[in-house]
Design an enzyme around this catalytic site. Structure first.
Site, short mmCIF file in Angstrom:
data_model
loop_
_atom_site.label_atom_id
_atom_site.label_comp_id
_atom_site.label_asym_id
_atom_site.label_seq_id
_atom_site.Cartn_x
_atom_site.Cartn_y
_atom_site.Cartn_z
N THR A 166 88.98 23.60 94.49
CA THR A 166 90.51 23.23 94.27
C THR A 166 91.05 23.90 93.00
O THR A 166 91.27 25.24 93.05
CB THR A 166 90.76 21.79 94.03
OG1 THR A 166 89.88 21.22 93.18
CG2 THR A 166 90.54 21.04 95.43
N THR A 203 85.50 12.45 90.81
CA THR A 203 86.14 13.69 91.36
C THR A 203 85.28 14.93 91.40
O THR A 203 85.29 15.74 90.58
CB THR A 203 87.41 14.18 90.93
OG1 THR A 203 88.49 12.99 91.46
CG2 THR A 203 88.00 15.30 91.72
N GLU A 289 89.15 21.53 83.90
CA GLU A 289 90.41 22.06 83.87
C GLU A 289 90.78 22.39 82.29
O GLU A 289 90.76 21.49 81.54
CB GLU A 289 91.53 21.16 84.33
CG GLU A 289 91.10 20.99 86.01
CD GLU A 289 91.91 20.10 86.45
OE1 GLU A 289 92.31 20.13 87.77
OE2 GLU A 289 92.42 19.15 85.90
N ASN A 411 97.68 20.13 84.94
CA ASN A 411 97.90 18.90 85.53
C ASN A 411 99.31 18.52 85.60
O ASN A 411 99.77 17.81 86.55
CB ASN A 411 97.01 17.84 84.99
CG ASN A 411 95.56 18.05 85.10
OD1 ASN A 411 95.23 17.34 86.45
ND2 ASN A 411 94.68 18.52 84.59
N THR A 416 102.74 21.89 92.51
CA THR A 416 103.69 22.99 92.54
C THR A 416 102.86 24.17 92.54
O THR A 416 103.37 25.15 92.76
CB THR A 416 104.65 22.65 91.50
OG1 THR A 416 104.24 22.48 90.21
CG2 THR A 416 105.60 21.54 91.98
#
Length: 416
Positions: A166, A203, A289, A411, A416
């Protein structure tokens, strides 16, 4: 106080070899594939691992109360006999919190592979990762299944590794080889995970394959034990996901005697299995991230193993500690503060903290140290924080990453 040096625990010499070019299809009996089905705009989003024989299987699931539909379906299949022959994974849509329609989508996803390959539906596991609350577009997924099956092969490891990503910046794959009863055995693992990492499980998705001969129940016990000291010891942002799990499959095609704790090579297998899990966990933490550094927190001197793990995860998960690492600021007060609210037993007069090899806290107060050396320790790609609680003999290690401006940027615009 006595010696200021951090003493590492004695570790047995490795009896396995790590492979430089790993692939999930390396163990005997396994093939894989991955492609773009149209769930995501461009990148690969559908992947599959297949074993030519029913494989002994073990699965550990997220503890989040809102377990996603794919986990429910996989648990349903695993209840039958503990064997799995295929696992289908999509990325882009989590199929979590989607109600009865989402559950039916998950069963349809499983059945699409079972029908195409002539397998009992309960021998097919499924997993999903992506945006929560959005159903999987089933038409492009089911349309892609025949091609996905057709593309299965030994060379399909990399496409599969890409298909499960992802926000990850790259694939995460580990492989080791060793011998049992004189027969070569392989263990491979592949994972995804970058944000919402605070497992028990959470996750992340991890898939492990091996050609070792082992019963499902013993593999399940081993996976649970190893998960507690590896996957469950990483944190990126403290959020627990609805979807993720670790799956281990053993084809039994290596041809050695059945593994049990009494087997003379059991410790070799156990050590290799744990190593693959640990390396995957470290890769996930490093790929948090927006992260620029892997943070490794090792705690010793704990009263119990549970408290050692608790203290390590609390420190590595502290936003103030994580931002201090990002700014290379040796603000040891934030570390002590996190230890203090971790609920682990602490003897302040015996507490020490190291940044790398630099002792910054001795006896619960500031040590005399070189600020430049402490800062340099926080500028390394792997930042080591070591803590002695002074309360016992147990120890544990947790992994995480620094907290950067990019984490907020990624995040803030995830959908989007």
């Amino acid at each position: 106080m006595d010696s200021m040096a951090w003493v590492e625990p004695h570790e047995k010499k490795s009896t396995f070899t790590q492979v430089k070019v790993p692939t999930i299809t390396s163990p005997k009996g396994f093939t894989a594939s991955g492609l773009h089905a149209g769930i995501k705009r461009k990148r690969k989003d559908l992947g599959m691992i297949y074993c030519e024989v029913p494989a002994a299987a073990a699965v550990v699931y997220t503890t989040n109360a809102f377990q996603a539909a794919p986990l429910v379906v996989t648990q349903d299949g695993m209840k039958v006999d503990g064997y799995m022959q295929a696992i289908l994974v999509n990325s882009g849509k989590a199929n979590a919190c989607t109600g009865e329609p989402g559950l039916q989508d998950a069963y349809q996803m499983r059945q699409s592979i079972a029908t195409e390959m002539g397998l009992p539906a309960y021998r097919v596991g499924i997993a999903s990762t992506g945006v929560i609350g959005e159903r999987i577009p089933m038409e492009p997924l089911t349309r892609a299944v025949p091609t996905l099956v057709e593309q299965l092969g030994k060379e399909g490891g990399d496409p599969f590794s890409q298909s499960i990503l992802t926000t990850d910046t790259g694939v995460k794959v580990v492989e080791v080889r060793f011998f049992i009863d004189g027969k070569e055995v392989r263990i491979s693992g592949v994972a995804k995970g970058s944000g919402m990492i605070h497992p028990n499980m959470a996750t992340m998705l991890a898939f492990m394959t091996t050609d070792a001969v082992i019963e499902p129940s013993l593999l399940q016990t081993l996976l649970r034990e190893v998960t507690d000291e590896t996957y469950n010891m990483i944190t990126v942002d403290g959020d627990s996901s609805t979807n993720d799990m670790v799956v281990a499959m053993a084809s039994g095609m290596a041809g050695h005697r059945n593994l049990t704790p009494e087997h003379e090579d059991w410790l070799t297998f156990q050590q290799a299995f744990a190593f693959v899990s640990k390396e995957l966990a470290r890769m996930i933490a490093r790929d948090g991230e927006g992260a620029t550094r892997l943070v490794e927190v090792e705690v010793k001197g704990a009263r119990t193993l549970k408290e050692a793990r608790q203290a390590a995860k609390t420190v590595v998960g502290s936003s103030l500690v994580k931002t201090a690492v990002y700014g290379a600021d040796p603000n040891w007060g934030r570390i002590l503060s996190a230890i203090g609210y971790s609920d682990a037993t602490v003897v302040p007069s015996h507490t020490r903290v190291w940044l790398g090899d630099v002792v910054v806290v001795d006896g619960g107060t500031s040590a005399i140290y070189d600020e430049k050396l402490a800062r340099k320790a926080l500028e390394q790609s792997v930042v080591q924080i070591k803590v002695d609680l002074g309360a016992g003999k147990e120890r544990a290690t947790a992994w995480g990453c620094d907290l950067t401006y990019d984490y907020v940027r990624i995040n803030a615009s995830y959908r989007t």
